[in-house]
Design an enzyme around this catalytic site. Structure first.
Site, mmCIF file in Angstrom:
data_model
loop_
_atom_site.group_PDB
_atom_site.id
_atom_site.type_symbol
_atom_site.label_atom_id
_atom_site.label_comp_id
_atom_site.label_asym_id
_atom_site.label_seq_id
_atom_site.Cartn_x
_atom_site.Cartn_y
_atom_site.Cartn_z
ATOM 1 C CG ASP A 13 -2.852 67.962 75.769
ATOM 2 O OD1 ASP A 13 -2.693 69.336 75.605
ATOM 3 O OD2 ASP A 13 -3.493 67.561 76.773
ATOM 4 C CG ASP B 164 -6.973 65.043 78.364
ATOM 5 O OD1 ASP B 164 -6.191 64.800 77.781
ATOM 6 O OD2 ASP B 164 -7.138 66.156 78.834
ATOM 7 C CG HIS C 120 -7.680 67.092 73.691
ATOM 8 N ND1 HIS C 120 -6.877 66.224 73.120
ATOM 9 C CD2 HIS C 120 -7.124 67.289 74.854
ATOM 10 C CE1 HIS C 120 -5.871 65.553 73.901
ATOM 11 N NE2 HIS C 120 -5.631 66.261 75.199
ATOM 12 C CG HIS D 107 -1.607 63.576 76.580
ATOM 13 N ND1 HIS D 107 -2.400 62.845 75.483
ATOM 14 C CD2 HIS D 107 -2.002 64.531 77.205
ATOM 15 C CE1 HIS D 107 -3.561 63.772 75.638
ATOM 16 N NE2 HIS D 107 -3.178 64.694 76.341
#
Lengths: 986, 986
Positions: free
Chosen positions: A171, A49, A47, A415
């Site tokens: 997420d 970001d 994941h 996000h």
């Protein structure tokens, strides 16, 4: 209860399989499964970001590892290497922005290898947008854009088979129905995520409802999409994180006292056995990865290889656990083949709470200026895309500038970007990135306008600080100015335009030289006092302009030699007052009543109805805790947690009145750091509340969250409505949820919902709607009440990772934010919520203003604009943009639910774009619609019917036409709320 | 001063190069350099401790990463992968134990790839022993063994060219001359290390003396070896650690605001330019790596690739920095080709201090029981190797057990194992590992003894707790016992043997049935009081046995039905007392005088000289600080730092006397936790001090370090002598060093030196020598005084990484340790330090005892032992062991400096081993001596002569002979202190 061991014995039809493999691109490479076992799909993923604690580039390169150890370049380097070693291994790549950058650095040999991995399904793209966008604070237009961007790169690079088939929103802090709808309209088979209200999750775990069929639209029958909640967040199972970031022990299978194979296999089997009891099928999906994992992918894969080997070895001893590398789309492929039905879901997944004091509703408002800047970015992007298309800008330079702006907007949807949940330094980097992208794309706009007009040397400058009445070019008094207004809508639009000026006397003429009525309006004192600007703008020139669809229009502004100070008094009109401690501001459409002694708004009359609407500002104190346990959770960037009662600023406020010809304003000085202009324009059917908040004082050691609150007598009965990403409206019931009994320990923040565009309350007679100019959190805590959170300044971190208090500063003080809230009072049931939606569209994409000095603009005006029919009302050209060489992308939207089916013939537009061919594509724009296939799943209660693959139901045949065809073939219809996307080949 | 830019212009002769490449295996793959530039040899390496904070297996597998993130399997996995990607890349592998384990897990394909990397010099072995051994506390016999083990694996696996050519002792805490000598005798071209007294290092930095020629032996003319000190420890340059463990920024060369190529290149060039000013040549070596780095080698190499590229790009702009991947041996290859001379070095590098309060002299004694257990391990290993050779044990099982013991001993030499600087849990793992290895090898000993005798069913049990008078088999009173004594020396030896017994009456007979004089000696009360043993041994049976060289001998012990309590009084002899508050213990060789009132030893007479030698125990308080700054450094596992004055235990002590026939003992009860037996045996020319210390009390919150101190009137004039790893003696001058003025802020610990085997003081008449049974720290703080530190218990960590106080506990209390110190008073100048050395040998390898019950042993005794001539005095068979199939390794040593040249004809030994061929090899045993070539360097002051490669000077032609040759060809001579190693092919 254990479904997979029960009567739901599964069989796979050989013939069905063949059908499937014909229809489905890539599933033939899915791992083989065993129908008599629990099939455990291990899904390696990272994941990553696109900015959070570090900037995008810091994450990519792996710099500033003292902040967080993360380097995406190494993740992709090593994952690809590990995938090449063993054809059984799998990995899903999610964020295309990172992948794009990495891929561009690879050698030809490596690119070939990667293509092979993708072709063989070993490297699979999931999600695939530029970033993993937020779902609460994003506008659907930008979400679609960023999927267009990501999926287009994947298609151009790896072909159609690489197209992601599942959403991977693991997420984001809550999930919107509109996002699910967008996935459905892009042909995705399902979506997976990890965050859900903890009470709801526990309920679902117990009731075999972790996976469901979500009807993602009220209007489309076939908007259903499979939606799966991950079992334990998105990390690897406890104890099985084989990553350099973790401290779980590896599988030790050598000759060693530490050999732990038996124990680790026991533990893993116990885990998946337990997990499988919460799922209906004999397939379960176990994510293997976490934030920025796989930087040293060898560690991960080496140990997973061993885990798979030793777990499956147990089958010789009778174990019924079958473990293998897989992907979410292969997992879903297996599920859809089962004779299995799934529970239904119709509402959304907001607000998200992770414990009984942690409602993640603060981020709906966090970083209000960043949230607004993102909207500015979108506004400019849409404008530039249109202009680029019309002017046919195809140079490398222009293409690149446009790409950079698209990419920047893609990043902003992330996000931890638009949400405001990033660190301060990262927020600054985002701002810089978007600012630079806008500046770069300004050249495109200028060059396009030069092409589209005969003004090849005009400046066509933008002014990014118009929101605080700053524009260097117009404020230089010597200039005679030409304002070029670009209307990005597909309708003629009349709007009031405001230009900051210093001189107080101007002549305004249209492009035909006809004088336009204008007036000079004073700028609020509080704006004049802003620290970082020079003090020379004391007024704004306001005039009303009408610009045709997708067009531009010139306004010429000439300073006139009138005396100062004559003006305002000349133009102002006496205020109506009465004895009842009231004064009114009124025009042909609206009447506002204020309490004279306090300065507060007390009543509104418009659209034939009156209501006592009182507006005020109010302050929540942010809870300050040490975060150690739930009840000590602080209010922070993610979480809104007020401490005690709200403090309503109801005292008398200072105010002044400007009651002009067309513009009427009350300037309210609420306190030292809150002020507001309440404004109505002649002929404009809404009330504008332009607020200015900050620096929020924290000298008292208390963080504060500022709301605007509208109270009325509307009997809303615990119900209010908020939009989903700017599209459909969702009904909210105070203290209630669709599926479960929420824990309302935090009864204020637990009733907050994202407001991306509008919220309203209504009763049998009246509806009060608030429209906003950026995403905010909003609620209705009492009947008749509407509340929007405007600004937040906090002194504590809320301990969900960002590690900083949300304490924005500028020039050494708290950040000042300015924005607008619009109010519409409407009559019910006469007027459905359509006008409000129309208003949102106009507010969302107002005229884009470009400024030039008159001496660079010739007097003869020439426009080369497309010639096509006006769109029907409620229908909009959502996108008009260059797609690729000689290809243009068009998106048509019927944006109102109440306007009925719209028909439109695209032939004139097609011709004006010099089209040779047109075909309809998926919402993102990258796949011909006729190729779109989606898995169909079965609801609980609809009976179990054999699994099959079906076309997504569309009420229309995809448009496919070319220039040899009759114009009648170009007619399209749009259902209410439908969007249709086309590619025009020139 | 900047040598490389000066007059020492360098030229490389083409012809010379040819000569070199003929002679040198592998240097043809060294990187090309540029003679007009500063050539920067980047040396990628990982320092992988074979146990420290984690156990060996934890480090290998990467488990328990919460203690320390480290996983060697991944280091080797990823390094090999990275090397395969680019032929320019290099890596050095140091610790063969880890490499061995990793290699054994690889596929055939991977093994081929690795062989290719090794053959091409891309993966180079440096050091190459089983572990990177300590240099202070190790015995040379074990160092040689562990080099034999490591280098043999490398040779067997990768061939001769893979043989390491440089020593890489980057972490040990000080450096011994014997280690350098061993490197020289193994044909190494040089050694590199990183730790040196900080004052000395600063001095060397300023005086261009970082690299030197070390004369590593007083006795060999050509023991010279190039020795280089690394510039800044062994890590990467500050800011250039490209490793997942570091937070330095990567090289960012993409299109990014963060692009840092220019800055990083500037910084690197500045660093190497500055560094080069401290070195004589235009080559400098920059290590790139650190503890357990390269776990994700892609990160390292990707960034180093970029660094090299961009630094060298600067050459286009005139930069004179030439950067490339290299290895220490390639670096040294370049140096040796220069017309360059180097400073001289003759002494060693002890003690090591890292700041003015941090003398690393505590570890000389830390974990005294572990240090002793390691010696037991060596003793048993040597015995088992001999027995295995003689019995020709060749089964897989036996070979494996022997390998495991060899490997365990290799691990024990590691600089965080035998040093006692590991965590407690790791110490326990080491103990367990060694214990298991000994237990496993006991089977070999038993099986060998069964082969070598006609006692095919005897138990031949060992008793590992004999040092505390525990042996289950002998303590079972019902048993008639046969004690099999194995003499590992190549001389007949007579030794007193002690066997714990319960009954007090025994008949002892030799293998021919002749009765042997024996006596029953009481075990000290303090030993009886040890918590964890049963209380049934109150006595030890003592007898003297004589066993031939490399042989075994049976003693039969039969309990007799005499009454208890008769015995001791029967055998004891009245003590001589006089009026002067004295009593004496005396035999034919030694007279000990004690103060009657206090119980302290006060005088010794032996070897024709008398001296007032007073012995006492004393206590240092360990300094307790917070380690924040130098002056707050605590005394800890590494550092000895006493707090204040020593506390000498000079008070009256309780004592008892046993004055037997052959054994005379004074049992001293010094205090509640210190006791001692002072002992002399008839016919044995040394005094034995058997100490028992612990649990050291810390109830007062103070850590304590216990020493034994001998004072005398010997006028030692600030000088004392300590051995170097059990071989040559080094002269120590109080408060002085060879090369520099030390900072003596810590005047006690700063005068401590490692005592591996012996230390002495002397004047014109007398020499007092102490021999010990394990490594200890020792000093002479006053003239006439000798001090050995015996035990340590501390409450603070000294903040050099281990993170624990050295606070050993057992059974919930402080650890109890027992050991022996031997004293020899000798006449000077009549007797050189030869007898002492002989004694050391006998103490180092005493008889190995095996116990069987008599009913399993037949009465007719048969031995199959080799038949060869006794070795001359001072000559020893250092090794006799299986080498590989049909190959036996022999090591002959002339271990005395004062015995002159020794000649010996090996033919009978060769024949008794069924030899067909014999050839001489390097000290480690793995390379024919005739193939050994070493770089020759030039000293300062000897003039600059052309560089060349020469044979290592040996005073003898290497022995190479076979069974067809005349016996006279088998004669060898050994210079004083020389070791010669041979392989016998059977």
């Amino acid at each position: 209860m254990n479904y997979f061991n029960g009567i739901l014995v599964l069989f796979v039809l050989a013939t069905l399989n063949i059908v499937v493999s014909e229809h489905v691109c890539g599933f033939e490479s899915c791992p083989k499964t065993k129908s008599n076992m629990i099939n455990v799909h291990l899904v390696p993923h990272s994941h990553d970001d696109v900015g959070w604690l570090k900037t995008v580039d810091q994450y990519y390169y792996g710099s500033n590892n003292n902040i967080q150890h993360a380097g995406v370049q190494y993740i992709l380097d090593t994952v690809v290497e590990e995938l090449l070693k063993d054809s059984r291994r799998r990995f899903i790549q999610v964020e295309t922005s990172f992948f794009f950058k990495w891929y561009s650095e690879q050698t030809v040999t490596m690119k070939i290898a990667v293509k092979q991995l993708v072709a063989e399904g070993r490297l699979e793209f999931a999600g695939g947008a530029w970033s993993m966008n937020d779902e609460a604070t994003v506008h659907y237009q930008s979400v679609i854009d960023q999927f267009n961007l990501g999926l287009k790169f994947l298609k151009d690079t790896f072909g159609t088979c690489a197209r992601p088939r599942i959403g991977w929103q693991i997420d984001p802090f809550g999930h919107s129905r509109e996002m699910a709808s967008i996935f459905a309209q892009m042909g995705y088979n399902g979506e997976f995520f990890a965050r859900m209200d903890y009470v709801e999750k526990n309920t679902r775990l117990k009731s075999l409802a972790m996976e469901m069929i979500w009807r993602s639209s009220e209007y489309f029958k076939d908007s259903e999409i499979f939606t799966g909640l991950l079992y334990q967040h998105y990390g690897s199972p406890p104890g099985f994180c084989f990553d350099i970031h973790c401290q779980d022990d590896p599988i030790i299978d050598g000759k060693s006292y530490d050999n732990n194979v038996d124990k680790r296999v026991d533990d893993f089997i116990a885990y998946v056995t337990s997990m499988s009891k919460s799922f209906r099928a004999n397939h379960i999906m176990v994510p293997m990865g976490d934030d920025f994992q796989y930087e040293d992918a060898e560690v991960n894969f080496k140990n997973m290889d061993k885990l798979i080997k030793y777990v499956n070895n147990r089958q010789l001893e009778g174990s019924k656990i079958n473990l293998f590398y897989s992907t979410p789309s292969c997992y879903l492929y297996e599920l859809h083949q089962l004779l299995q039905s799934w529970p239904n879901k119709t509402e959304d997944f907001f607000p998200y709470s992770s414990d009984n004091h942690s409602y993640w509703t603060g981020y709906f408002t966090s970083r209000p200026t960043q949230k607004r800047f993102e909207r500015d970015g979108n506004h400019f992007l849409q404008t530039v895309k249109q202009l680029s298309t019309l002017a046919n800008l195809t140079s490398v330079k222009h293409t690149k500038s446009l790409s950079i702006l698209r990419q920047a907007m893609g990043v902003m949807q992330h996000h931890d970007a638009i949400t405001g949940t990033e660190k301060q330094a990262v927020a600054q980097d985002y701002d810089q990135m978007l600012y630079n992208a806008i500046i770069g794309a300004e050249n495109n706009a200028r060059d396009a306008l030069r092409v589209l007009t005969n003004h090849t040397s005009a400046e066509f400058q933008t002014c990014l600080e118009l929101n605080i009445s700053v524009c260097a070019l117009t404020q230089t008094s010597a200039n005679n100015i030409v304002v070029t207004l670009v209307n990005p809508l597909a309708h003629t639009s009349s709007q009031y335009v405001r230009v900051p000026v210093t001189e107080e006397n101007y002549q305004v003429t249209d492009e035909n030289g006809r004088e336009i009525s204008s007036e000079i309006v004073p700028v609020p004192l509080e704006i004049l006092g802003l620290q970082h600007r020079s003090n020379d703008t004391q007024h704004e020139l306001v005039f009303k302009a009408s610009v045709k669809k997708i067009s531009n229009f010139y306004i010429r502004v000439l300073p006139l030699p009138r005396k100062k100070n004559d003006l305002i008094n000349d133009q102002t009109i006496p205020i109506a007052e009465n004895d009842a401690d009231e004064f009114t501001l009124e025009n042909s459409l609206i009447r506002l009543v204020f309490t004279k002694s306090t300065g507060h708004l007390k009543a509104v009359k418009m659209n034939g109805v009156s209501e006592n609407i009182h507006q005020s500002f109010a302050i929540y104190k942010g809870f300050q805790g040490n975060n150690g346990i739930s009840k000590n959770r602080s209010s922070g960037a993610y979480v809104f947690r007020p401490d005690g009662e709200i403090q309503v600023l109801s005292d008398k406020i200072e105010y002044s009145i400007y009651n002009g010809k067309n513009v009427r304003e009350v300037h309210q000085h609420v306190n030292e750091w809150i002020s507001q202009v309440i404004r109505i324009y002649d002929g404009v059917n809404r009330v504008e509340f332009e607020w200015l908040i900050g620096p929020i004082p924290t000298d008292d050691g208390v963080g504060k969250e500022i709301v605007t609150r509208f109270t009325s007598n509307v009997y809303s009965n615990g119900t209010f409505y908020t939009d989903s990403n700017g599209r459909e409206m969702l009904k909210r019931k105070r203290n209630q949820r669709e599926f479960f009994e929420p824990d309302m320990t935090e009864e204020i923040s637990g009733n907050y919902h994202p407001v991306t565009a509008q919220m309203y309350i209504q009763d049998d007679h009246k509806r009060i709607t608030l429209l906003n100019d950026r995403s905010q959190g909003g609620t209705s805590l009492e009947d008749g009440e509407l509340e929007l959170m405007l600004h937040r300044r906090l002194l504590n971190d809320d301990a969900f990772g960002v590690g900083e208090a949300l304490n924005e500063e500028q020039f050494g003080k708290g950040l000042i934010a300015r924005g607008k809230v619009f109010l519409i009072l409407n009559a019910v049931p006469e007027n459905p919520n359509c006008f409000e939606r129309l208003t949102h569209h106009e507010l969302h994409l107002p005229f884009c203003k470009f400024f030039s000095k008159t001496n660079t603009v010739p007097s003869i005006v020439q426009h080369m604009m497309p010639d096509f029919n006006d769109f029907p009302e409620s229908m909009e050209l959502l996108s008009l943009e260059p797609y690729s060489t000689n290809k243009i992308l068009l998106r048509l939207e019927n944006f109102n639910s109440c306007g009925g089916i719209k028909s439109y013939n695209m032939h004139p537009l097609f011709e004006s774009l010099r089209g040779r061919q047109i075909w309809e594509v998926t919402l993102d724009g990258n796949m011909p619609l006729r190729q779109m296939k989606r898995f169909k799943f079965h609801h609980d209660g609809t009976g179990i019917i054999p699994s099959s693959v079906s076309y997504f139901f569309t009420p229309h045949k995809p448009l496919e036409a070319n220039y040899t065809m009759d114009a009648s073939k170009f007619s399209v219809t749009l259902l209410p709320m439908q969007i249709r996307t086309f590619i025009v080949h020139q």
